[in-house]
Design a protein around this motif. Structure first.
Motif, PDB file in Angstrom:
ATOM      1  N   ASP A 221       0.836  -1.189   0.000  1.00 57.33           N
ATOM      2  CA  ASP A 221       0.000   0.000   0.000  1.00 57.33           C
ATOM      3  C   ASP A 221       0.877   1.247   0.000  1.00 57.33           C
ATOM      4  O   ASP A 221       1.827   1.350   0.779  1.00 57.33           O
ATOM      5  CB  ASP A 221      -0.880  -0.037   1.264  1.00 57.33           C
ATOM      6  N   ALA A 222       0.573   2.213  -0.875  1.00 61.90           N
ATOM      7  CA  ALA A 222       1.384   3.428  -0.986  1.00 61.90           C
ATOM      8  C   ALA A 222       1.136   4.400   0.151  1.00 61.90           C
ATOM      9  O   ALA A 222       1.812   5.419   0.262  1.00 61.90           O
ATOM     10  CB  ALA A 222       1.100   4.122  -2.323  1.00 61.90           C
ATOM     11  N   GLU A 223       0.184   4.101   1.026  1.00 54.39           N
ATOM     12  CA  GLU A 223      -0.172   4.988   2.125  1.00 54.39           C
ATOM     13  C   GLU A 223       0.936   5.025   3.167  1.00 54.39           C
ATOM     14  O   GLU A 223       1.510   3.998   3.534  1.00 54.39           O
ATOM     15  CB  GLU A 223      -1.461   4.506   2.790  1.00 54.39           C
ATOM     16  N   GLY A 224       1.239   6.225   3.679  1.00 56.73           N
ATOM     17  CA  GLY A 224       2.173   6.369   4.784  1.00 56.73           C
ATOM     18  C   GLY A 224       3.607   6.485   4.329  1.00 56.73           C
ATOM     19  O   GLY A 224       3.974   6.107   3.219  1.00 56.73           O
ATOM     20  N   THR A 225       4.455   7.034   5.221  1.00 50.49           N
ATOM     21  CA  THR A 225       5.870   7.207   4.906  1.00 50.49           C
ATOM     22  C   THR A 225       6.777   6.537   5.920  1.00 50.49           C
ATOM     23  O   THR A 225       7.985   6.539   5.764  1.00 50.49           O
ATOM     24  CB  THR A 225       6.224   8.707   4.853  1.00 50.49           C
ATOM     25  N   SER A 226       6.228   5.971   6.985  1.00 51.52           N
ATOM     26  CA  SER A 226       7.063   5.432   8.053  1.00 51.52           C
ATOM     27  C   SER A 226       7.600   4.048   7.739  1.00 51.52           C
ATOM     28  O   SER A 226       8.547   3.594   8.374  1.00 51.52           O
ATOM     29  CB  SER A 226       6.263   5.378   9.366  1.00 51.52           C
ATOM     30  N   GLY A 227       6.984   3.336   6.804  1.00 48.87           N
ATOM     31  CA  GLY A 227       7.480   2.027   6.439  1.00 48.87           C
ATOM     32  C   GLY A 227       6.601   0.893   6.926  1.00 48.87           C
ATOM     33  O   GLY A 227       5.483   1.100   7.417  1.00 48.87           O
ATOM     34  N   ILE A 228       7.121  -0.324   6.785  1.00 50.89           N
ATOM     35  CA  ILE A 228       6.355  -1.542   7.054  1.00 50.89           C
ATOM     36  C   ILE A 228       7.185  -2.475   7.921  1.00 50.89           C
ATOM     37  O   ILE A 228       8.398  -2.617   7.729  1.00 50.89           O
ATOM     38  CB  ILE A 228       5.975  -2.244   5.740  1.00 50.89           C
ATOM     39  N   ILE A 229       6.528  -3.114   8.890  1.00 51.53           N
ATOM     40  CA  ILE A 229       7.137  -4.176   9.695  1.00 51.53           C
ATOM     41  C   ILE A 229       6.330  -5.439   9.442  1.00 51.53           C
ATOM     42  O   ILE A 229       5.120  -5.470   9.686  1.00 51.53           O
ATOM     43  CB  ILE A 229       7.137  -3.827  11.188  1.00 51.53           C
ATOM     44  N   ASN A 230       6.989  -6.481   8.943  1.00 52.57           N
ATOM     45  CA  ASN A 230       6.323  -7.744   8.639  1.00 52.57           C
ATOM     46  C   ASN A 230       6.839  -8.819   9.597  1.00 52.57           C
ATOM     47  O   ASN A 230       8.028  -9.138   9.604  1.00 52.57           O
ATOM     48  CB  ASN A 230       6.590  -8.161   7.193  1.00 52.57           C
ATOM     49  N   ILE A 231       5.941  -9.366  10.413  1.00 54.19           N
ATOM     50  CA  ILE A 231       6.299 -10.422  11.361  1.00 54.19           C
ATOM     51  C   ILE A 231       5.990 -11.765  10.715  1.00 54.19           C
ATOM     52  O   ILE A 231       4.839 -12.048  10.377  1.00 54.19           O
ATOM     53  CB  ILE A 231       5.515 -10.265  12.675  1.00 54.19           C
ATOM     54  N   VAL A 232       7.016 -12.584  10.529  1.00 60.43           N
ATOM     55  CA  VAL A 232       6.864 -13.893   9.889  1.00 60.43           C
ATOM     56  C   VAL A 232       6.818 -14.968  10.970  1.00 60.43           C
ATOM     57  O   VAL A 232       7.768 -15.128  11.741  1.00 60.43           O
ATOM     58  CB  VAL A 232       8.014 -14.171   8.901  1.00 60.43           C
ATOM     59  N   ILE A 233       5.698 -15.693  11.021  1.00 62.04           N
ATOM     60  CA  ILE A 233       5.486 -16.724  12.029  1.00 62.04           C
ATOM     61  C   ILE A 233       6.071 -18.050  11.539  1.00 62.04           C
ATOM     62  O   ILE A 233       5.990 -18.393  10.359  1.00 62.04           O
ATOM     63  CB  ILE A 233       3.985 -16.891  12.334  1.00 62.04           C
ATOM     64  N   LYS A 234       6.646 -18.817  12.446  1.00 61.50           N
ATOM     65  CA  LYS A 234       7.191 -20.127  12.095  1.00 61.50           C
ATOM     66  C   LYS A 234       6.091 -21.043  11.585  1.00 61.50           C
ATOM     67  O   LYS A 234       4.933 -20.942  12.017  1.00 61.50           O
ATOM     68  CB  LYS A 234       7.863 -20.770  13.319  1.00 61.50           C
ATOM     69  N   LYS A 235       6.453 -21.968  10.688  1.00 61.35           N
ATOM     70  CA  LYS A 235       5.470 -22.866  10.086  1.00 61.35           C
ATOM     71  C   LYS A 235       5.285 -24.164  10.865  1.00 61.35           C
ATOM     72  O   LYS A 235       4.481 -25.000  10.478  1.00 61.35           O
ATOM     73  CB  LYS A 235       5.892 -23.206   8.656  1.00 61.35           C
TER      74      LYS A 235
END
Length: 796
Positions: A221-235
Motif C-alpha cells: 500500500d502506498a499509504e504512509g511514509t514510516s514504512g512496514i514491519i512484517n512479522i513472519v510466524i514459524k510454520k
C-alpha cells in the motif's frame, strides 16, 4: 443501507470469492505418511524433529511438520515428485525416498537418526544471537535463541529490532515515526490491527523473523511514509492443546487477566483469546494563551483521566484442505466502557499582571465503544515451490462510540464565569480491505509479483453541543453538525526482481485510484476528491563480502488525510484551546530515497544509512487567535525537504551484557505560504535510543532503555526536547513456562511534552505530563505454549 447490513454484505461477498476454491481442492488426491523418529544411539524418541516433503528438482520444502513428544508424526502431501527428509539440531539429516504404492496412507516405521557433532556446533553458534541481515528491499531481523527462549512477546521482540520502538500503549514507531504498518506473514491481520492487543500474545518462540521495510516497494500500500514491519510466524505445527494465562496489575490502576488457547488437529487449528481489565490514564495539563495586542492572558492547568473497563474476545480457525491450501476465518469483539473525569482551573490576567477572574471547569464524560473485526483468508502454495503462492484476504473493522459529556464552569473569584454545556457524540466507522496477491518464482533468482487491493472506509459522526441559556439548554448551531466521510481506494501493482548471490535489483509500479467525499449535513457543505496516481519503486543491493553489504531504494508515497484531520468538530474540554479538522485538506505526496549499508565487525552488525525525502502539500497544524481562544486547524502548507542519517547497532561485550543503540539526525527545509504569511525556514532535529540488557544468575534479566528527542522548530514555534528512561526486570520460572515481569515506564517522570507558538500578536504554551507507570505481571504457558503477556486492547 445501515452499517450492520453493509458489514454483513461485504462479509458474504468475501466468503463467496473463496468458495470456488473449495470444490477444486476437494478433488486433489493426497498421500499421508506416518512414522516415528528415534535417536539411533539410545533408541529414545526425538521430539520436535522436523519432517518435510521436499521437491526433487528445487530441493525446497513443499510441506512439513514436527514430531510429537513420543517421536511420532503424520504428514500429508499431494505432490508427485518429492522425497522425505528428517532433521533435528545436532543430528545428521536423513533422506527417505517414498515407496511406490497406490495407497493413500504409508507407514514409514521407525526412523533412526544419528548425532552430528560438527553440525551441532555450527547451529549453536548461528542460532544463539538474534541478528540483522540485508535482503533486496528490506532488512531481516532473525530471532535467535537469545530472544526465542525468553518467553518475550512480539512487542518485546520488536523493541529489540534496530530502528523500531514500542511505547507504553503498545504503539509502534519506526525510526521515530508512528504510522508504521504492521503485517503478519505479509498481510493485514486482526493480530496486527491498531485496535487489537493480540501482538502481545505472540511469543518470540513463535516468530521466525521480523522484516523491516523502510522504503516499501510497489507491492505494498502506498499509504504512509514510516514504512512496514512484517512479522513472519514459524510454520511448525504444534498439535494438541496449547495455551497460556496472564495476570497483570499496575499503578496508576491497570489490571487485566487473559487466557489464550490453541487446539490443532490434522485439519483444523482452533484458537481463541479472552481478556478483561481496567486501566487509568491520567494527564497533567498546563496551557497559557497570551494576547500581545491587549496584554491579556488566560492560564489553565488541571488533571484529566481516561478510565476504562474493557473486554476482549477473539475466535478463529485455520482449515487445511491439504498441506498446500489453508482457509483462515477469525473474528474479534471488544467492548470499552469509559469514564473521563477532569478538572481544569482557569485564571484571567490583565496587562498589569493582576488576576481579574478565576473559575473551575469540571467534566463528566461517559462513553461506550463497541468494536468488532473479521478476517477471511485463503492461501495456496503451489506444488514444487513454497514461494509460488496465491493469497486472498478480506479484513473488516467496525468501531462505534456513544458518548455524552457535561461541562460545568464555577466562578471562584472576579468576573462571573458560571456556565454549563452538554455534548453528545454518535460515531460509527466501518473499514473493509480486500487483497489479492500472486507470487511466481521463475528461477531461484527471478521472481514476479502482481495483485490488487480495494479499501472502503465509511464514517458518520453526529456531534451536538448544547449551552445553558436562561435556565434551559439550547443547541449551538455553530458547533453542531453531522459529518459523513466516505473513501474508496483501488490499487493494482506488479513487480519484477532478480536476486543473485551478490547483486539484486527490483522494480515495480502501482496504480491507485482514490475517491473521497465528505459532507456536513446540517450546513450542506460537501467536498469531493477523485484522483489517480502512479507509485513507482526501485531497489537494488550489492554484497561486497560476508561483512559488507549495500542497499539503495526509491519509492513514491502518499498520506491521505484521516477522518479526524477532516472533521471540523471536536471535544470542547478546554474551550480556550480548540482543535478542528479541515474538510478541504489535500493528500501529501513524498518521493523517498535511501542508501543503507551494513558492516559486520566481529559479531557486531553496524547499520549506517542516509536518506532524502521531498514532500509536497505537507500538512501542518496552524493556530489562529481571537479573544484569547486559540484554534488549531490542519492546512496544506508548501513543501518539505528532509536529508538525514541513521545509525544503529547491537553489541555484546560479554555473554551477560548487550547494548542496542539507535541514532537519527535530519535537517529539513520548509517552504510555503498560507494566508499571505510566509513559512520558510531551515531547521534540524535528532533522536537517540540506548538499551542495555544484563543477564543475572537464576534466570533474571534486567533491561534499561534511555531515549532522547531533541527540540525542533515548527511552522509557528518550537517543540521542546525530552529525555526519559524505561526499566524492565524479568524472572523465568519452571524452565521458562512461567514468567514474572516488572516494568517501570518513564522512571523519572521526565517524559514531558512541551511546545510553544510565538507570533507577532499572540503566544501559546502547552505542557503535558503522563507520569510514571509501574506494572507487574505473571504469565504461565501450558501444553506446548509459552508464557505470554496479555495487556488489553489499545485505546482509541
Amino acid at each position: 443501507m445501515t452499517f450492520t447490513t453493509r458489514f454483513k454484505s461485504h462479509f458474504l461477498f468475501a466468503l463467496a470469492l473463496v468458495s470456488t476454491f473449495w470444490s477444486i481442492e476437494a478433488q486433489e488426491k493426497s498421500v499421508e505418511f506416518s512414522g516415528k523418529v528415534v535417536d539411533k544411539a539410545t533408541g529414545e524418541p526425538v521430539a520436535y524433529a522436523t519432517v518435510m516433503a521436499a521437491d526433487n528438482n528445487t530441493k525446497t520444502a513443499i510441506v512439513g511438520t514436527t514430531t510429537l513428544e513420543d517421536g511420532s508424526f503424520s504428514l500429508k502431501t499431494d505432490a508427485s515428485n518429492y522425497y522425505i527428509e528428517v532433521s533435528f539440531i545436532g543430528f545428521e539429516k536423513t533422506r527417505i525416498e517414498p515407496p511406490t504404492t497406490q495407497n493413500s496412507k504409508i507407514d514409514l516405521g521407525v526412523i533412526a537418526i544419528s548425532e552430528d557433532a560438527q553440525q551441532l556446533e555450527e547451529v549453536v553458534v548461528e542460532g544463539e544471537v538474534s541478528k540483522t541481515v540485508f535482503k533486496l528491499d528490506k532488512r531481516v531481523f532473525n530471532v535467535g535463541k537469545d530472544l526465542s527462549s525468553t518467553g518475550a512477546s512480539a512487542l518485546e521482540v520488536l523493541n529489540n529490532v534496530p530502528s523500531v520502538n514500542v511505547n507504553i500503549e503498545g504503539q509502534i514507531s519506526l525510526r521515530g515515526s508512528q504510522g508504521v504498518q504492521v503485517l503478519i506473514n505479509g498481510k493485514p491481520s486482526i493480530i496486527a490491527s491498531d485496535e487489537s492487543n493480540a501482538l502481545g500474545t505472540i511469543t518470540a518462540d513463535m516468530i521466525d523473523r521480523v522484516e523491516v521495510i523502510t522504503n516499501p516497494s510497489a507491492k505494498y500500500d502506498a499509504e504512509g511514509t514510516s514504512g512496514i514491519i512484517n512479522i513472519v510466524i514459524k510454520k511448525e505445527e504444534r498439535k494438541g492443546l496449547n495455551g497460556s494465562v496472564s495476570v497483570n496489575t499496575g499503578a496508576p490502576d491497570s489490571h487485566s487477566v487473559g487466557i489464550s488457547l490453541n487446539r490443532r488437529t490434522e485439519k483444523f487449528n482452533l484458537f481463541t483469546q479472552l481478556g478483561a481489565g481496567y486501566r487509568e490514564l491520567p494527564n497533567d495539563l498546563e496551557s497559557r494563551n497570551t494576547d500581545l495586542i491587549n496584554n491579556t492572558t488566560i492560564l489553565s492547568n488541571g488533571e484529566e483521566f481516561r478510565n476504562e473497563a474493557y473486554y476482549n474476545f477473539v475466535l478463529g480457525t485455520d482449515y487445511y484442505f491439504n498441506p498446500t491450501s489453508v482457509l483462515t476465518l477469525s473474528g474479534n469483539f471488544a467492548l470499552e466502557i469509559e469514564d473521563q473525569p477532569s478538572t481544569t482551573n482557569f485564571a484571567s490576567i490583565n496587562g498589569a499582571d493582576v488576576t481579574t477572574a478565576e473559575w473551575e471547569r469540571n467534566e463528566t464524560t461517559e462513553a461506550t465503544n463497541p468494536k468488532f473485526q473479521y478476517e477471511l483468508q485463503y492461501k495456496k502454495d503451489f506444488q514444487g515451490n513454497e514461494d509460488h503462492t496465491l493469497l486472498f484476504s478480506a479484513l473488516g473493522n467496525f468501531f462505534g462510540k456513544d458518548q455524552s459529556s457535561e461541562f460545568t464552569d464555577t466562578t471562584i473569584s472576579g468576573t462571573d464565569n458560571d456556565d454549563m454545556q452538554l455534548t453528545r457524540t454518535d460515531f460509527k466507522e466501518a473499514v473493509f480491505t480486500f487483497k489479492l496477491d500472486y507470487t511466481k518464482p521463475f528461477t531461484d533468482e527471478l521472481t514476479w509479483e502482481t495483485g490488487a487491493q480495494y479499501v472502503l472506509n465509511d464514517v458518520s459522526n453526529d456531534y451536538e453541543v448544547q449551552n445553558l441559556i436562561n435556565g434551559a439548554f439550547q443547541v449551538d448551531p455553530g458547533l453542531t453538525n453531522i459529518f459523513e466521510y466516505d473513501q474508496k481506494v483501488l490499487g493494482v501493482y506488479t513487480t519484477g526482481a532478480y536476486e543473485g548471490k551478490k547483486w539484486g535489483v527490483k522494480g515495480g509500479l502501482r496504480l491507485e485510484q482514490t475517491n473521497l467525499t465528505t459532507f456536513l449535513i446540517n450546513t450542506g457543505e460537501d467536498n469531493s476528491q477523485d484522483y489517480n496516481n502512479l507509485f513507482p519503486s526501485f531497489h537494488t543491493s550489492y554484497k561486497f563480502s560476508e561483512k559488507v553489504s549495500l542497499q539503495a531504494g526509491y519509492s513514491k508515497r502518499i498520506y491521505r488525510p484521516r477522518m479526524w484531520d477532516l472533521n471540523p468538530f471536536f471535544n470542547i474540554r478546554n474551550n480556550f484551546s480548540i482543535r478542528q479538522g479541515n474538510p478541504e485538506l489535500l493528500p501529501e505526496f513524498t518521493d523517498s530515497y535511501e542508501l543503507t549499508s551494513i558492516f559486520f565487525i566481529g559479531k557486531t552488525a553496524v547499520n549506517l544509512g542516509v536518506y532524502y525525502r521531498y514532500t509536497t502539500d505537507i500538512i501542518e497544524r496552524v493556530a489562529t487567535f481571537e479573544n484569547n481562544v486559540s484554534t488549531s486547524r490542519p492546512e496544506n502548507i508548501g513543501t518539505n525537504k528532509t536529508t538525514g542519517i541513521e545509525f544503529n547497532t547491537k553489541y555484546s561485550p560479554a555473554k551477560w551484557l548487550t547494548f542496542n543503540a539507535d541514532f537519527n539526525y535530519n535537517q529539513f527545509t520548509r517552504e510555503g505560504t498560507f494566508e499571505n504569511t510566509v513559512f520558510d525556514f531551515n531547521a534540524d532535529r535528532w533522536s537517540s535510543k540506548l538499551m542495555g540488557k544484563v543477564k543475572f544468575p537464576a534466570d533474571i534479566d534486567l533491561e534499561a532503555t534511555g531515549n532522547y528527542r531533541s527540540s525542533y522548530q515548527t511552522v509557528q514555534g518550537e517543540t521542546n526536547d525530552n529525555l526519559f528512561m524505561d526499566l524492565g526486570l524479568r524472572k523465568k520460572l519452571m524452565k521458562g513456562k512461567a514468567i514474572l515481569n516488572l516494568s517501570v515506564r518513564d522512571v523519572f517522570a521526565s517524559r514531558i511534552s512541551e511546545n510553544q507558538i510565538a507570533q507577532a500578536d499572540f503566544e501559546i504554551y502547552n505542557r503535558r505530563l503522563r507520569g510514571r507507570f509501574v506494572a507487574f505481571g505473571f504469565s504461565y504457558g501450558f501444553g506446548k505454549g509459552e508464557a505470554m503477556q496479555y495487556s488489553g486492547g489499545r485505546r482509541r
